[in-house]
Design a protein around this motif. Structure first.
Motif, PDB file in Angstrom:
ATOM      1  N   LEU A  93      -3.805  10.206-128.383  1.00 25.66           N
ATOM      2  CA  LEU A  93      -3.246   8.875-128.612  1.00 25.66           C
ATOM      3  C   LEU A  93      -2.341   8.870-129.848  1.00 25.66           C
ATOM      4  N   GLY A  94      -2.704   9.679-130.847  1.00 30.20           N
ATOM      5  CA  GLY A  94      -1.961   9.689-132.115  1.00 30.20           C
ATOM      6  C   GLY A  94      -0.491  10.007-131.932  1.00 30.20           C
ATOM      7  N   SER A  95      -0.217  11.005-131.100  1.00 30.69           N
ATOM      8  CA  SER A  95       1.169  11.404-130.905  1.00 30.69           C
ATOM      9  C   SER A  95       1.959  10.354-130.115  1.00 30.69           C
ATOM     10  N   GLU A  96       1.308   9.723-129.147  1.00 33.02           N
ATOM     11  CA  GLU A  96       1.981   8.668-128.377  1.00 33.02           C
ATOM     12  C   GLU A  96       2.374   7.511-129.293  1.00 33.02           C
ATOM     13  N   GLN A 108       4.719   2.371-117.254  1.00 31.20           N
ATOM     14  CA  GLN A 108       4.807   2.842-115.875  1.00 31.20           C
ATOM     15  C   GLN A 108       3.758   2.089-115.045  1.00 31.20           C
ATOM     16  N   THR A 109       3.650   2.463-113.763  1.00 29.40           N
ATOM     17  CA  THR A 109       2.754   1.679-112.896  1.00 29.40           C
ATOM     18  C   THR A 109       1.296   2.145-112.990  1.00 29.40           C
ATOM     19  N   VAL A 110       0.862   2.545-114.180  1.00 28.83           N
ATOM     20  CA  VAL A 110      -0.523   2.933-114.403  1.00 28.83           C
ATOM     21  C   VAL A 110      -1.028   2.158-115.620  1.00 28.83           C
ATOM     22  N   PRO A 111      -1.964   1.225-115.424  1.00 24.21           N
ATOM     23  CA  PRO A 111      -2.487   0.485-116.579  1.00 24.21           C
ATOM     24  C   PRO A 111      -3.059   1.455-117.615  1.00 24.21           C
ATOM     25  N   ARG A 112      -2.925   1.074-118.881  1.00 19.39           N
ATOM     26  CA  ARG A 112      -3.222   2.049-119.931  1.00 19.39           C
ATOM     27  C   ARG A 112      -4.673   2.480-119.978  1.00 19.39           C
ATOM     28  N   THR A 113      -5.585   1.585-119.569  1.00 21.55           N
ATOM     29  CA  THR A 113      -6.991   1.987-119.582  1.00 21.55           C
ATOM     30  C   THR A 113      -7.225   3.103-118.563  1.00 21.55           C
ATOM     31  N   ARG A 114      -6.596   2.970-117.393  1.00 22.99           N
ATOM     32  CA  ARG A 114      -6.747   4.028-116.399  1.00 22.99           C
ATOM     33  C   ARG A 114      -6.071   5.316-116.887  1.00 22.99           C
ATOM     34  N   TRP A 115      -4.921   5.136-117.518  1.00 19.50           N
ATOM     35  CA  TRP A 115      -4.211   6.275-118.098  1.00 19.50           C
ATOM     36  C   TRP A 115      -5.135   7.029-119.053  1.00 19.50           C
ATOM     37  N   LEU A 116      -5.787   6.280-119.960  1.00 20.00           N
ATOM     38  CA  LEU A 116      -6.632   6.911-120.973  1.00 20.00           C
ATOM     39  C   LEU A 116      -7.856   7.568-120.340  1.00 20.00           C
ATOM     40  N   VAL A 117      -8.498   6.843-119.411  1.00 16.51           N
ATOM     41  CA  VAL A 117      -9.722   7.382-118.810  1.00 16.51           C
ATOM     42  C   VAL A 117      -9.413   8.665-118.026  1.00 16.51           C
ATOM     43  N   THR A 118      -8.272   8.679-117.321  1.00 19.65           N
ATOM     44  CA  THR A 118      -7.890   9.895-116.595  1.00 19.65           C
ATOM     45  C   THR A 118      -7.661  11.051-117.558  1.00 19.65           C
ATOM     46  N   LEU A 179      -5.950   7.181-132.697  1.00 23.74           N
ATOM     47  CA  LEU A 179      -5.642   5.798-132.331  1.00 23.74           C
ATOM     48  C   LEU A 179      -5.620   4.894-133.566  1.00 23.74           C
ATOM     49  N   LEU A 180      -6.602   5.070-134.441  1.00 25.49           N
ATOM     50  CA  LEU A 180      -6.696   4.195-135.607  1.00 25.49           C
ATOM     51  C   LEU A 180      -5.583   4.471-136.606  1.00 25.49           C
ATOM     52  N   LEU A 181      -5.252   5.749-136.791  1.00 22.46           N
ATOM     53  CA  LEU A 181      -4.244   6.104-137.801  1.00 22.46           C
ATOM     54  C   LEU A 181      -2.831   6.130-137.226  1.00 22.46           C
ATOM     55  N   ALA A 281     -17.513   7.159-129.980  1.00 19.77           N
ATOM     56  CA  ALA A 281     -16.107   7.248-130.387  1.00 19.77           C
ATOM     57  C   ALA A 281     -15.182   6.978-129.202  1.00 19.77           C
ATOM     58  N   LEU A 282     -15.468   7.589-128.053  1.00 19.03           N
ATOM     59  CA  LEU A 282     -14.590   7.394-126.890  1.00 19.03           C
ATOM     60  C   LEU A 282     -14.692   5.966-126.369  1.00 19.03           C
ATOM     61  N   GLY A 283     -15.910   5.428-126.376  1.00 21.00           N
ATOM     62  CA  GLY A 283     -16.084   4.044-125.941  1.00 21.00           C
ATOM     63  C   GLY A 283     -15.283   3.096-126.816  1.00 21.00           C
ATOM     64  N   THR A 284     -15.354   3.325-128.125  1.00 21.83           N
ATOM     65  CA  THR A 284     -14.590   2.487-129.049  1.00 21.83           C
ATOM     66  C   THR A 284     -13.094   2.630-128.793  1.00 21.83           C
ATOM     67  N   ALA A 285     -12.647   3.859-128.563  1.00 19.24           N
ATOM     68  CA  ALA A 285     -11.214   4.090-128.327  1.00 19.24           C
ATOM     69  C   ALA A 285     -10.748   3.359-127.065  1.00 19.24           C
ATOM     70  N   ILE A 286     -11.525   3.456-126.006  1.00 18.93           N
ATOM     71  CA  ILE A 286     -11.140   2.804-124.746  1.00 18.93           C
ATOM     72  C   ILE A 286     -11.102   1.286-124.942  1.00 18.93           C
ATOM     73  N   TRP A 287     -12.117   0.779-125.617  1.00 21.89           N
ATOM     74  CA  TRP A 287     -12.198  -0.665-125.855  1.00 21.89           C
ATOM     75  C   TRP A 287     -11.030  -1.143-126.718  1.00 21.89           C
ATOM     76  N   LEU A 288     -10.744  -0.416-127.787  1.00 18.05           N
ATOM     77  CA  LEU A 288      -9.647  -0.805-128.673  1.00 18.05           C
ATOM     78  C   LEU A 288      -8.315  -0.784-127.942  1.00 18.05           C
ATOM     79  N   LEU A 289      -8.125   0.252-127.122  1.00 19.40           N
ATOM     80  CA  LEU A 289      -6.850   0.361-126.420  1.00 19.40           C
ATOM     81  C   LEU A 289      -6.708  -0.744-125.384  1.00 19.40           C
ATOM     82  N   HIS A 290      -7.811  -1.053-124.730  1.00 21.97           N
ATOM     83  CA  HIS A 290      -7.783  -2.122-123.734  1.00 21.97           C
ATOM     84  C   HIS A 290      -7.449  -3.458-124.394  1.00 21.97           C
ATOM     85  N   ARG A 291      -8.008  -3.651-125.575  1.00 22.55           N
ATOM     86  CA  ARG A 291      -7.814  -4.909-126.307  1.00 22.55           C
ATOM     87  C   ARG A 291      -6.446  -4.975-126.960  1.00 22.55           C
TER      88      ARG A 291
END
Lengths: 294, 309
Positions: A93-96, A108-118, A179-181, A281-291
């Motif tokens: 996520l940091g580089s993006e 693109q036509t992929v919601p970001r939560t699905r993008w991240l989970v994949t 993601l945070l930094l 950590a991953l749960g927090t990342a997914i939640w933060l990105l979704h939010r």
């Protein structure tokens, strides 16, 4: 999405493969040497004959000989999960975010939560394969040494689940820190430092803290005088047990020791610790990105 | 077709976005018909990118909504993402990818991806598929990013400062390309820019944002017809002038004023000695950009759709 994930992590996959090859070459060379010594020194024959009871000197010689050569492997593996996990996790996520490509990726036509989970699922899968492969060759290489040394301590020798779970923990912390930094290098550094905490706890739990000791009284059959905590084989009679303290009372010994059978219990405790941190950590990342549509 | 044509390509309804305590965009309502080329004008920080991000589903509104062809945009839902193509500012691309990789990225992320269109554009532009993105010129990178947006095959195209980082020749070529595609495929396009001169040649619809408030919205010809530049004696009071006075420059004996009033209003208020000229695009935009943002609601309702049709 699968192709995109592969393309974005291709270089990392190649580096992992190269690392595996380097470790495998070292491990195979060491393992082959150990195995030939195991039979040429008569250790194997002695163990088969007496179950270790009469092999004190040959076991001593064997462990003396190989405890040194396995150290470099252990040192490399000690830092590897932290470095590699953080290096793979932080850019995800940091580089993006750092380069602004998130605007491309997530429009693109992929919601970001699905993008991240994949992405997470595929990269975690790759890391598990890598961790399991490295663990397999290291375990094979250490085989003869494990037969005659204290098994309960071997999480520190990167057998079982330890290496893989430690790697996943560092990876997950890397993803969150990136993601945070919003930054790759900063994310790597922070993730590595953060990973030291669970790593230190796991090391202490499976090593110096001896959380799963057993105390029992043993009747001395052929004299208690020569028995000591460092006897080979241990006074408990099992080569893998680690005797921590020993008190003589008449013709009995009160022994506190860590049984070899606790190996998997310790493994599961360490793995549980690492995976709990990783999941959080991953749960927090997914939640933060979704939010984070704010 | 008639039904589709009657649904606005873009419709914002009291749209607002709050960042912490600051409103990046507030109380923004407008409609844009399908097939328009919309110029979204405003200074930096006016809320242009916020409006586009809300439209394409990268951000969720704090209040109100924006609808694309009748469907409200909802952040990170597949439906919204599939309706709009977005070319972000500085056209971000993966620098280590080859051009071919970048196109394959588009194909694997978009179900309606038009690979033939993408390949055709690269060939026409002479951009080799094997070349790394980082080895391309700024103009070529912008073209690759535009190609990703076009091959996504959506009815609405949102471009954020698409030519800001390009040299004049690349700018011209890029915008010509955009207009050719828009005309060819009947797309609706919204272009955020602060290069006013660039937009004058391209747009037929104008949105002006300042300080997070919509100042002006309408078809370009309607807006121009709804404004006039009057040269009047200096002592003329603002109250005697038709419509709202947007800007006034006083010289020794005369004043030049831009008023929000169409020909009929000007004729009704006409006094001997006045001179009237049609308003110019740049003059009009600048006048609205210079107005303080707080005055927005009044300005919008007065000018907006009334003079539009």
């Amino acid at each position: 999405m699968i192709w995109v994930t592969w393309r974005q992590h291709r270089t990392q996959a190649v580096v992992c493969l190269a690392l595996f090859c380097a470790v495998a070459i070292a491990a195979v060379a060491l393992g082959a040497w150990m195995r030939s010594t195991f039979s040429s020194d008569g250790l194997g024959a002695c163990l088969a004959r007496s179950g270790g009871a009469d092999c004190t000197s040959v076991i001593d010689a064997f462990t003396q000989k190989f405890n040194g050569p396995v150290i470099p492997l252990g040192v490399i593996l000690f830092a590897l999960p932290g470095f590699l996990g953080a290096a793979v996790g932080a850019p995800l996520l940091g580089s993006e975010l750092e380069r602004g490509t998130w605007q491309l990726a997530w429009s693109q036509t992929v919601p970001r939560t699905r993008w991240l989970v994949t992405q997470l699922a595929l990269v975690v899968g790759g890391l598990v394969v890598f961790g399991a492969a490295v663990t397999a060759v290291v375990t094979w290489a250490r085989g003869p040494l494990d037969e005659v040394s204290m098994r309960a301590q071997t999480p520190l020798n990167f057998e079982g689940l330890y290496l893989t779970c430690s790697l996943l923990c560092a990876f997950a912390l890397g993803v969150l820190a990136g993601l945070l930094l919003r930054n790759t290098i900063g994310g790597m550094v922070v993730a590595y430092i953060a990973w030291e905490a669970p790593s230190l706890v796991a090391t202490l739990l499976s090593g110096p803290l001896h959380i799963l000791t057993v105390t029992k009284t043993i009747a001395c059959t052929n004299g208690c005088a020569r028995a000591s905590a460092s006897s080979i084989p241990p006074v408990t009679g099992n080569l893998g047990d680690q005797v921590l303290s020993l008190t003589r009372t008449g013709n009995h010994l009160i022994v506190t020791y860590e049984p070899a059978s606790r190996f998997w219990t310790l493994q599961l405790i360490d793995a549980g610790l690492f995976l709990a941190v990783a999941a959080a950590a991953l749960g927090t990342a997914i939640w933060l990105l979704h939010r984070r549509t704010t | 077709m008639t039904l589709e044509a009657s649904v606005p390509a873009l419709r914002a309804d009291r749209l607002g976005k709050q960042y912490g305590h600051v409103w990046g965009l507030r109380d923004c309502s407008f409609e844009v018909p399908a097939g328009s080329v919309v110029g979204l004008v405003g200074p930096n920080g006016a809320g242009k990118t916020t409006l586009l991000a809300l439209t394409v589903g990268l951000l969720a509104p704090t209040e109100g909504q924006v609808a694309v062809f009748g469907e409200p945009s909802r952040a990170q839902t597949e439906g919204t993402l599939a309706r709009v193509s977005y070319l972000a500012q500085d056209h971000p691309l993966y620098r280590n990818f080859t051009v071919g990789d970048m196109l394959r990225f588009g194909r694997s992320m978009n179900p309606r991806w038009d690979h033939a269109l993408a390949l055709g554009r690269m060939e026409a532009l002479g951009i080799p598929l094997a070349r790394k993105i980082k080895a391309l010129s700024g103009g070529q990178q912008a073209q690759v990013a535009l190609t990703l947006a076009l091959a996504k095959r959506t009815p609405l195209l949102a471009l954020d400062e698409p030519v800001a980082s390009l040299d004049p020749v690349a700018r011209l070529e890029f915008m010509q390309d955009v207009m050719a595609e828009v005309a060819d495929k009947g797309l609706t396009v919204i272009i955020a820019s602060h290069v006013i001169a660039e937009l004058e040649r391209l747009c037929d619809w104008l949105l002006v944002l300042t300080g997070g408030r919509l100042q002006l919205s309408g078809p370009l010809d309607g807006l121009l017809a709804g404004h006039a530049v009057l040269t009047v004696p200096r002592q003329t009071q603002d109250a005697d002038l038709p419509g709202a006075v947007l800007s006034r420059t006083d010289s020794d004996r005369h004043s030049t004023v831009l008023v929000a009033a169409d020909q009929a209003h000007v004729a009704a208020a006409w006094q001997p000695g006045w001179l009237s000229e049609p308003a110019g695009f740049e003059q009009l935009v600048l006048a609205y950009l210079r107005r303080p943002p707080v005055a927005a609601p009044a300005g919008r309702s007065m000018v907006g759709e009334g003079t539009a049709r």
